[in-house]
Design a protein around this motif. Structure first.
Motif, PDB file in Angstrom:
ATOM      1  N   THR A 118       0.510  -1.101  -0.186  1.00 32.39           N
ATOM      2  CA  THR A 118      -0.311   0.350   0.085  1.00 32.39           C
ATOM      3  C   THR A 118       0.541   1.218   0.319  1.00 32.39           C
ATOM      4  O   THR A 118       2.214   0.852   0.359  1.00 32.39           O
ATOM      5  N   THR A 119       0.353   2.635   0.028  1.00 30.31           N
ATOM      6  CA  THR A 119       0.950   4.460  -0.459  1.00 30.31           C
ATOM      7  C   THR A 119       1.621   3.878   1.239  1.00 30.31           C
ATOM      8  O   THR A 119       2.504   4.108   1.120  1.00 30.31           O
ATOM      9  N   ALA A 120       0.666   3.646   1.848  1.00 32.22           N
ATOM     10  CA  ALA A 120       1.693   3.887   3.213  1.00 32.22           C
ATOM     11  C   ALA A 120       2.572   2.913   3.985  1.00 32.22           C
ATOM     12  O   ALA A 120       3.948   3.304   4.028  1.00 32.22           O
ATOM     13  N   GLU A 121       2.361   1.489   3.406  1.00 29.61           N
ATOM     14  CA  GLU A 121       3.654   0.455   3.245  1.00 29.61           C
ATOM     15  C   GLU A 121       4.533   0.945   3.057  1.00 29.61           C
ATOM     16  O   GLU A 121       5.920   0.900   2.907  1.00 29.61           O
ATOM     17  N   HIS A 122       5.258   1.791   1.392  1.00 29.27           N
ATOM     18  CA  HIS A 122       5.224   2.307   0.925  1.00 29.27           C
ATOM     19  C   HIS A 122       6.940   3.301   0.993  1.00 29.27           C
ATOM     20  O   HIS A 122       7.690   3.399   1.399  1.00 29.27           O
ATOM     21  N   GLU A 123       5.607   4.259   1.741  1.00 24.55           N
ATOM     22  CA  GLU A 123       5.810   5.075   2.892  1.00 24.55           C
ATOM     23  C   GLU A 123       7.155   4.414   3.933  1.00 24.55           C
ATOM     24  O   GLU A 123       7.959   5.110   4.114  1.00 24.55           O
ATOM     25  N   LYS A 124       6.665   3.900   4.697  1.00 23.74           N
ATOM     26  CA  LYS A 124       7.190   3.184   5.858  1.00 23.74           C
ATOM     27  C   LYS A 124       8.685   2.838   5.292  1.00 23.74           C
ATOM     28  O   LYS A 124       9.470   2.897   6.224  1.00 23.74           O
ATOM     29  N   SER A 125       8.692   2.216   4.010  1.00 28.14           N
ATOM     30  CA  SER A 125       9.850   1.946   3.641  1.00 28.14           C
ATOM     31  C   SER A 125      10.740   2.643   3.552  1.00 28.14           C
ATOM     32  O   SER A 125      12.321   2.385   3.161  1.00 28.14           O
ATOM     33  N   LEU A 126      10.234   4.090   2.553  1.00 30.22           N
ATOM     34  CA  LEU A 126      11.423   5.146   2.499  1.00 30.22           C
ATOM     35  C   LEU A 126      12.312   5.851   3.639  1.00 30.22           C
ATOM     36  O   LEU A 126      12.733   6.851   3.391  1.00 30.22           O
ATOM     37  N   LEU A 127      11.017   5.678   4.822  1.00 30.01           N
ATOM     38  CA  LEU A 127      11.257   6.134   6.052  1.00 30.01           C
ATOM     39  C   LEU A 127      11.608   5.072   7.442  1.00 30.01           C
ATOM     40  O   LEU A 127      11.465   5.177   7.961  1.00 30.01           O
ATOM     41  N   PRO A 128      12.722   4.765   6.460  1.00 31.44           N
ATOM     42  CA  PRO A 128      13.403   4.123   8.625  1.00 31.44           C
ATOM     43  C   PRO A 128      13.717   4.366  10.015  1.00 31.44           C
ATOM     44  O   PRO A 128      13.862   5.518   9.888  1.00 31.44           O
ATOM     45  N   GLY A 129      12.929   3.494  11.128  1.00 38.02           N
ATOM     46  CA  GLY A 129      12.535   3.582  11.866  1.00 38.02           C
ATOM     47  C   GLY A 129      11.880   5.174  12.266  1.00 38.02           C
ATOM     48  O   GLY A 129      11.992   5.461  14.130  1.00 38.02           O
ATOM     49  N   VAL A 130      11.029   5.301  11.809  1.00 37.09           N
ATOM     50  CA  VAL A 130       9.249   6.243  11.717  1.00 37.09           C
ATOM     51  C   VAL A 130       8.894   4.404  11.543  1.00 37.09           C
ATOM     52  O   VAL A 130       8.544   3.976  10.954  1.00 37.09           O
ATOM     53  N   THR A 131       7.432   5.970  12.702  1.00 32.09           N
ATOM     54  CA  THR A 131       6.394   4.879  12.895  1.00 32.09           C
ATOM     55  C   THR A 131       5.038   5.804  12.281  1.00 32.09           C
ATOM     56  O   THR A 131       4.868   6.824  11.818  1.00 32.09           O
ATOM     57  N   ILE A 132       4.465   5.445  11.201  1.00 35.79           N
ATOM     58  CA  ILE A 132       3.818   5.347  10.410  1.00 35.79           C
ATOM     59  C   ILE A 132       2.164   5.222  10.553  1.00 35.79           C
ATOM     60  O   ILE A 132       2.127   4.310  10.577  1.00 35.79           O
ATOM     61  N   VAL A 133       1.421   6.655  10.244  1.00 29.96           N
ATOM     62  CA  VAL A 133       0.572   6.371  10.941  1.00 29.96           C
ATOM     63  C   VAL A 133      -0.344   7.219   9.298  1.00 29.96           C
ATOM     64  O   VAL A 133       0.009   8.720   9.446  1.00 29.96           O
ATOM     65  N   LYS A 134      -1.838   6.725   9.059  1.00 33.46           N
ATOM     66  CA  LYS A 134      -2.327   7.171   7.447  1.00 33.46           C
ATOM     67  C   LYS A 134      -3.402   7.850   7.954  1.00 33.46           C
ATOM     68  O   LYS A 134      -4.593   7.761   8.548  1.00 33.46           O
ATOM     69  N   ALA A 135      -3.492   8.864   7.827  1.00 35.44           N
ATOM     70  CA  ALA A 135      -4.132  10.376   8.304  1.00 35.44           C
ATOM     71  C   ALA A 135      -4.799  11.043   7.250  1.00 35.44           C
ATOM     72  O   ALA A 135      -4.324  11.374   6.634  1.00 35.44           O
ATOM     73  N   PHE A 136      -5.909  11.373   7.183  1.00 29.98           N
ATOM     74  CA  PHE A 136      -6.635  12.938   6.749  1.00 29.98           C
ATOM     75  C   PHE A 136      -6.361  12.793   4.781  1.00 29.98           C
ATOM     76  O   PHE A 136      -5.696  13.146   4.321  1.00 29.98           O
ATOM     77  N   ASN A 137      -5.858  11.464   4.155  1.00 28.03           N
ATOM     78  CA  ASN A 137      -5.586  11.294   3.183  1.00 28.03           C
ATOM     79  C   ASN A 137      -6.997  10.944   2.086  1.00 28.03           C
ATOM     80  O   ASN A 137      -6.311  10.698   0.691  1.00 28.03           O
ATOM     81  N   ASN A 138      -8.083  11.000   2.570  1.00 30.09           N
ATOM     82  CA  ASN A 138      -9.002  10.714   2.065  1.00 30.09           C
ATOM     83  C   ASN A 138     -10.314  11.591   2.576  1.00 30.09           C
ATOM     84  O   ASN A 138     -11.619  10.974   1.485  1.00 30.09           O
ATOM     85  N   ILE A 139      -9.400  12.950   2.301  1.00 34.85           N
ATOM     86  CA  ILE A 139     -10.946  13.754   2.783  1.00 34.85           C
ATOM     87  C   ILE A 139     -10.138  14.805   2.149  1.00 34.85           C
ATOM     88  O   ILE A 139      -8.362  15.114   1.831  1.00 34.85           O
ATOM     89  N   LEU A 140     -10.766  15.657   0.660  1.00 40.51           N
ATOM     90  CA  LEU A 140     -10.712  16.960   0.052  1.00 40.51           C
ATOM     91  C   LEU A 140     -10.345  18.008   1.078  1.00 40.51           C
ATOM     92  O   LEU A 140     -10.292  18.079   2.307  1.00 40.51           O
ATOM     93  N   ALA A 141      -9.349  18.742   1.074  1.00 40.36           N
ATOM     94  CA  ALA A 141      -8.558  20.634   1.867  1.00 40.36           C
ATOM     95  C   ALA A 141      -9.438  20.431   2.137  1.00 40.36           C
ATOM     96  O   ALA A 141      -9.707  21.149   3.297  1.00 40.36           O
ATOM     97  N   HIS A 142     -10.861  21.018   1.332  1.00 33.38           N
ATOM     98  CA  HIS A 142     -11.395  22.512   1.250  1.00 33.38           C
ATOM     99  C   HIS A 142     -12.686  21.545   2.778  1.00 33.38           C
ATOM    100  O   HIS A 142     -13.498  22.571   2.815  1.00 33.38           O
ATOM    101  N   HIS A 143     -12.904  20.362   2.681  1.00 36.21           N
ATOM    102  CA  HIS A 143     -13.277  19.716   3.097  1.00 36.21           C
ATOM    103  C   HIS A 143     -13.190  19.513   5.264  1.00 36.21           C
ATOM    104  O   HIS A 143     -14.014  19.590   6.108  1.00 36.21           O
TER     105      HIS A 143
END
Length: 235
Positions: A109-134
């Motif tokens: 998933t995108t979140a898993e890929h992001e985790k692979s790019l940032l070793p040592g970081v704990t990822i939480v996926k949020a705010f990716n499914n809502i438009l900025a103006h919403h």
């Protein structure tokens, strides 16, 4: 929560910063253009907002909101982020990020890929499914609007949930990072979830003012979400 760092001053980063300041949370916000480019924004937001370098934002708090394209990850200060809780708000858009084989093949998933790019970081996926103006439109709505969170770490999920609730939303535990496809682009749980009129939204999403979505309704959306054909994604 007393303070957060925000890397990325685009529409999502700015929306989160505004709600955070309103909630009494101090923010240090950064972008690739440097602190000077943020002078007007932080002046408008007030004394709880500070402009800094990306390194400043990464070091300001144990929780950092990351609102930058996937294509910008290679420029992030990985060592400064090591050990941090990073709330990732982004998505994979091939026209902007280039084709990424591990995402096109559904290996990650995108979140898993992001985790692979940032070793040592704990990822939480949020705010990716809502438009900025919403985000400002639905914060503190009645009934309360819910946002999904995905994480492999229970403590990180809880801490992020506290932040999102302080910003004016309920939260739903969507599962681990491997399940975060449920809110990726073209999935059932993407931005159309909060649309007033899905047909009109498809024609011009900027005009849609958003509608409250309760935790119960959101859970139903996640339960029935279908994984997108990522390899066919063009936008």
């Amino acid at each position: 929560m007393q303070n957060i760092g925000i890397i990325g001053s685009g529409a999502i980063g700015e929306a989160v910063a505004r709600l955070a300041v309103q909630a009494g949370i101090s923010v240090t916000i950064a972008n690739s253009r440097g602190p000077e480019s943020l002078r007007e924004l932080v002046q408008e937001l007030g004394e709880n907002a500070h402009a800094g370098t990306v390194e400043d934002a990464a070091g300001y708090s144990d929780l950092v909101v990351l609102a930058v394209p996937l294509s910008a990850y290679e420029a992030l200060p990985v060592e400064a982020l090591r050990g941090k809780l990073v709330v990732s708000t982004g998505n994979y858009y091939p026209h902007r990020d280039g084709r990424i084989a591990a995402l096109d093949s559904l290996e990650q998933t995108t979140a898993e890929h992001e985790k692979s790019l940032l070793p040592g970081v704990t990822i939480v996926k949020a705010f990716n499914n809502i438009l900025a103006h919403h985000i400002p439109a639905l914060a503190h709505s009645t009934p309360r609007t819910a946002l999904p969170l995905f994480s492999d770490d229970a403590a990180a999920h809880q801490k992020t949930s506290h932040l999102v609730q302080a910003l004016g939303f309920d939260t739903v535990n969507g599962g681990g990072l491997g399940e975060s496809w449920k809110t990726e682009p073209e999935s059932g749980g993407y931005t159309q979830t909060y649309a007033v009129d899905k047909e009109g939204f498809a024609q011009n999403f900027w005009e849609d003012q958003g509608r409250p979505v309760t935790a119960e309704e959101l859970q139903g959306v996640l339960d029935t979400s279908q994984r997108a054909d990522v390899a066919a994604r063009q936008f």
